[in-house]
Design a protein around this motif. Sequence first.
Motif, PDB file in Angstrom:
ATOM      1  N   LEU A  98      13.442 -16.899  -7.073  1.00 35.39           N
ATOM      2  CA  LEU A  98      14.516 -17.842  -6.429  1.00 35.39           C
ATOM      3  C   LEU A  98      14.013 -18.019  -4.998  1.00 35.39           C
ATOM      4  CD1 LEU A  98      17.839 -16.491  -8.051  1.00 35.39           C
ATOM      5  CD2 LEU A  98      16.454 -18.295  -8.625  1.00 35.39           C
ATOM      6  N   LYS A 121      14.666 -18.346  -1.377  1.00 32.23           N
ATOM      7  CA  LYS A 121      15.757 -17.952  -0.842  1.00 32.23           C
ATOM      8  C   LYS A 121      15.901 -18.603   0.694  1.00 32.23           C
ATOM      9  CE  LYS A 121      17.893 -15.455  -3.709  1.00 32.23           C
ATOM     10  NZ  LYS A 121      19.161 -15.532  -4.354  1.00 32.23           N
ATOM     11  N   TYR A 169      18.662 -10.171   4.347  1.00 32.37           N
ATOM     12  CA  TYR A 169      18.717 -10.672   2.825  1.00 32.37           C
ATOM     13  C   TYR A 169      19.350  -9.675   2.088  1.00 32.37           C
ATOM     14  CZ  TYR A 169      18.646 -12.564  -1.481  1.00 32.37           C
ATOM     15  OH  TYR A 169      19.278 -13.093  -2.636  1.00 32.37           O
ATOM     16  N   SER A 187      22.624  -4.614  -7.262  1.00 31.54           N
ATOM     17  CA  SER A 187      21.476  -5.437  -7.015  1.00 31.54           C
ATOM     18  C   SER A 187      20.756  -4.547  -6.053  1.00 31.54           C
ATOM     19  CB  SER A 187      21.411  -6.862  -6.682  1.00 31.54           C
ATOM     20  OG  SER A 187      22.168  -7.762  -7.607  1.00 31.54           O
ATOM     21  N   GLN A 229       9.165  -2.419 -10.784  1.00 39.57           N
ATOM     22  CA  GLN A 229       9.060  -3.799 -11.482  1.00 39.57           C
ATOM     23  C   GLN A 229       7.405  -3.956 -11.521  1.00 39.57           C
ATOM     24  OE1 GLN A 229       9.201  -7.709  -8.931  1.00 39.57           O
ATOM     25  NE2 GLN A 229      10.648  -7.950 -10.242  1.00 39.57           N
TER      26      GLN A 229
HETATM   27  C1  LIG Z   1      14.403  -8.885 -10.142  1.00 42.02           C
HETATM   28  C2  LIG Z   1      14.935  -9.885  -9.215  1.00 42.02           C
HETATM   29  N1  LIG Z   1      14.946  -9.722  -7.913  1.00 42.02           N
HETATM   30  C3  LIG Z   1      15.345 -10.755  -7.064  1.00 42.02           C
HETATM   31  C4  LIG Z   1      15.654 -11.912  -7.413  1.00 42.02           C
HETATM   32  C5  LIG Z   1      16.517 -12.755  -6.679  1.00 42.02           C
HETATM   33  O1  LIG Z   1      17.721 -13.046  -6.341  1.00 42.02           O
HETATM   34  P1  LIG Z   1      19.076 -12.231  -5.856  1.00 42.02           P
HETATM   35  O2  LIG Z   1      18.642 -11.703  -4.690  1.00 42.02           O
HETATM   36  O3  LIG Z   1      20.201 -13.082  -5.776  1.00 42.02           O
HETATM   37  O4  LIG Z   1      19.444 -11.057  -6.779  1.00 42.02           O
HETATM   38  C6  LIG Z   1      15.777 -11.877  -8.940  1.00 42.02           C
HETATM   39  C7  LIG Z   1      16.574 -13.185  -9.548  1.00 42.02           C
HETATM   40  O5  LIG Z   1      16.762 -13.406 -10.679  1.00 42.02           O
HETATM   41  C8  LIG Z   1      15.374 -11.053  -9.665  1.00 42.02           C
HETATM   42  O6  LIG Z   1      15.603 -11.327 -11.149  1.00 42.02           O
END
Ligand SMILES: Cc1ncc(COP(=O)(O)O)c(C=O)c1O
Length: 205
Positions: free
Chosen positions: A55, A57, A114, A122, A131
Amino acid sequence: MSQTEAPSGKFAATDPFALVRDWLAEATASEINDPNAIALATVSPEGLPNVRMVLLKDIEDDAFVFYTNYESAKAGEILATGKAAFVMHWKSLRRQVRVRGLVEKEDGPAADAYYASRSLASRLGAWASKQSRPLKSRGALMAEVAKVTALKGPNPPRPPHWGGFRIRPVEIEFWADGAHRLHDRFRWTRADPSATEWEVARLNP
Ligand SMILES: Cc1ncc(COP(=O)(O)O)c(C=O)c1O
Ligand SMILES: Cc1cc2nc3c(=O)[nH]c(=O)nc-3n(C[C@H](O)[C@H](O)[C@H](O)COP(=O)(O)O)c2cc1C
């Protein structure tokens, strides 16, 4: 100096970043979800391409920013090559934007801000996920989430392995669907990411 006609209509702009912002705003009104999704391409040091969605940002005055894990496959390829490309495609508008450029880390105050804006789950997930590396089971991941939840509390700091990348483009192409595949394309190029002058050319479809 370009040998082609200047962009007009939906392509008219003096600043390509402003035009990406305008197109993204239109897509935000018409796409069913994730209008800011980009297919991010990287290349391994051996030259094997790789691509995945992330995404977008932030669209800064001179760069594009996304966030990820610095120990992921994509980060390894970006850190090794310093280069990336991405494409955004909006089905509802029948348009795409393509970007190629040099990449630097954003691991300062912008990344902290951010990270802080994300949901607690999250933020903890970013601590728990290694990851791109093999995962024994879903249960092992959830156990890791429980562990970091207990360890980091309700206000976790940004993990050192998680932050942004800033893509500083040398090329931005705007594409819009045309009848009979006779699409419109305008490509903005500059010599390097610190140059302020862009050259714009209309391209064949
Ligand atoms: C693993 C991962 N990290 C980061 C993001 C970024 O988005 P957000 O910060 O809105 O979670 C995503 C979005 O799908 C994601 O799958
Ligand atoms: C719509 C969409 C948005 C995504 N956004 C992000 C993102 O912003 N950051 C991220 O690290 N992964 C994101 N992902 C997951 C990535 O596509 C990918 O699975 C992950 O980053 C690992 O990629 P890598 O192994 O090539 O590093 C997203 C996936 C989808 C489908």
